[in-house]
Design an enzyme around this catalytic site. Structure first.
Site: not given
Length: 445
Positions: A85, A151, A154, A251, A254, A262, A265
């Site tokens: 998509t 979920f 990679e 996450f 820095a 993902c 997009k």
């Protein structure tokens, strides 16, 4: 259960192999005949740790097959749509062409008890349109359309699939919910939370999750800029706030900005969906804008570290993919940063453990090397752009000897400033005070 995956790309291949490993009979169908032939020979078209062994083992057990024949869906208990998509040009919305084409193709072939499950990342309301198509083409039965977003990270996709934080099932139909429960039953020993929600809610959960993670990355990147201005350390700040259970440590690393298949997009698609619904998403819009600007600023940061001009400079770059443990180059920071360096007059020598084939196609102007140290020969600076494990333990003495100018620009904060200074290397990282080689003795005192 008899499971069919429509699409043998990243999501379809990983999901299909894992379902087969659960003991289900799985057929992955793809229109690319060459890809299917290669898969049947055991050749994996993507790099994902452990995937080649998983595919081989389940093919040998007869649980996993690859084919181009769409009619094989007729025997399936569940058909998963796992086609691409990509973002549409112009408006940034998800292109659902392949999704709807797949549904129209399989609809006449499905058994009356089959369930159609969307694994592809799709905007809210896509499942409604899939249901409408199924009703239009199969007036004789009521085939259920379910949303079951993936979920997968990679580089850690198999681990994520087999040890999920949650399994989201978007359907209010008891029969469809039961089919998904049976498919995921082998995970019950790991007690994964099966979250049953409406189809539209499931579709939104996927986008909201990725947008939130992208926001965390962008937040800590802006904090890194502030840390540089104030002379503080972003890694200490990240630890200090990440230990708060309400925030979490993940996450908060820095770097040069997020990329991949993902986050960019999905954030664009979510903004578009919100706009169509008349609900603004100012935060996500800002995240996208700040992230793109950050990639551009990284080229300026490198130029400034090299004295303000890159004309005639030779730069060694380690890492091209958007993250380690993948060969994915989609929206990688390197695609924005490195062409800017070349435009500024630099000669760029690069190496990546897995991403070089795709990088050569996208950036033919780079000089590609055989290993990390070859890139450094005669270079004016070393740039660490992706945090592959093999770049974490470089022989710093050898690095200094190969570089014409002992300058290391670490855009992933792989190393500690003190160890670089001790090795006689000038070191510039993200959100931390710069360390110059001349400070070596003072740093060790």
């Amino acid at each position: 259960m008899r499971v069919t995956m429509i699409g043998a790309g990243y999501v379809g291949l990983v999901s299909g192999a894992c379902f087969a490993d659960f003991g289900h009979q799985v057929v992955c169908i793809d229109k690319d005949a060459k890809k299917v032939e290669a898969l049947n020979r055991g050749e994996i078209p993507i790099f994902e740790p452990g995937l080649d062994a998983l595919v081989e083992a389940n093919m040998q057990q007869g649980r996993l097959k690859f084919a181009t024949d769409t009619t094989l869906v007729k025997d399936a208990d569940a058909v998963f749509i796992a086609v691409g998509t990509p973002s549409r040009r112009g408006d940034g919305h998800a292109d659902l062409t392949y999704v709807y084409e797949a549904v129209r193709e399989i609809a006449p072939l499905l058994s009356a008890t089959a369930v159609v499950v969307t694994k592809s990342t799709v905007p809210v309301g896509t499942g409604d349109e899939i249901e409408r198509i199924l009703r239009e083409l199969r007036k004789d039965v009521e085939i259920q359309a379910v949303s079951n977003p993936e979920f997968l990270r990679e580089g850690a996709a198999i681990q994520d699939f087999k040890h999920p934080d949650r399994i989201v099932v978007g359907s209010e139909d008891p029969t469809a919910r039961n089919v998904l429960a049976v498919i995921y039953r082998p995970l019950y020993l790991n007690t994964p939370p099966l979250l049953y929600v409406s189809r539209r809610t499931a579709e939104l959960i996927k986008y909201a999750a990725n947008a939130f993670l992208a926001t965390k990355i962008t937040f800590i990147n802006e904090m890194a800029d502030l840390c540089e201005a104030l002379g503080t350390d972003v890694q200490d700040v990240a630890r200090g706030i990440g230990l708060d259970g309400r925030i979490g440590r993940k996450f908060l690393h820095a770097g040069p900005g997020f990329g991949g298949s993902c986050f960019p997009k999905d954030c664009r698609a979510l903004v578009r969906t919100a706009g169509e619904a008349g609900a603004g998403l100012a935060i996500v819009e800002t995240v996208l804008r700040v992230n793109e600007a950050r990639k551009r600023r990284m080229a300026d940061k490198i130029a400034a570290a090299c004295g303000g001009s890159l004309a005639g400079k030779s730069l060694a770059v380690l890492g091209l993919t958007f993250k380690p443990n993948t060969d994915d180059m989609r929206d990688a920071p390197s695609l924005e940063i490195l062409p800017r360096l070349i435009t500024a007059g630099a000669r760029v020598r690069a190496f990546d453990p897995e991403g070089m084939d795709e990088a050569k196609r996208l950036m033919p102007e780079l000089v590609y090397c055989q290993d990390a140290y070859q890139t450094m020969e005669g270079a004016d600076a070393l740039i660490l752009l992706t945090e592959w494990n093999e770049f974490r333990g470089l022989d710093l003495g050898r690095v200094k000897g190969l570089l014409v100018n002992p300058l290391v620009i670490d855009l992933r904060n792989i190393y500690q400033p003190q160890e670089m200074a001790a090795a006689g290397l000038s070191y510039l990282s993200i959100g931390r005070p710069a360390q110059r080689a001349r400070r070596e003795l003072r740093a060790l005192a």
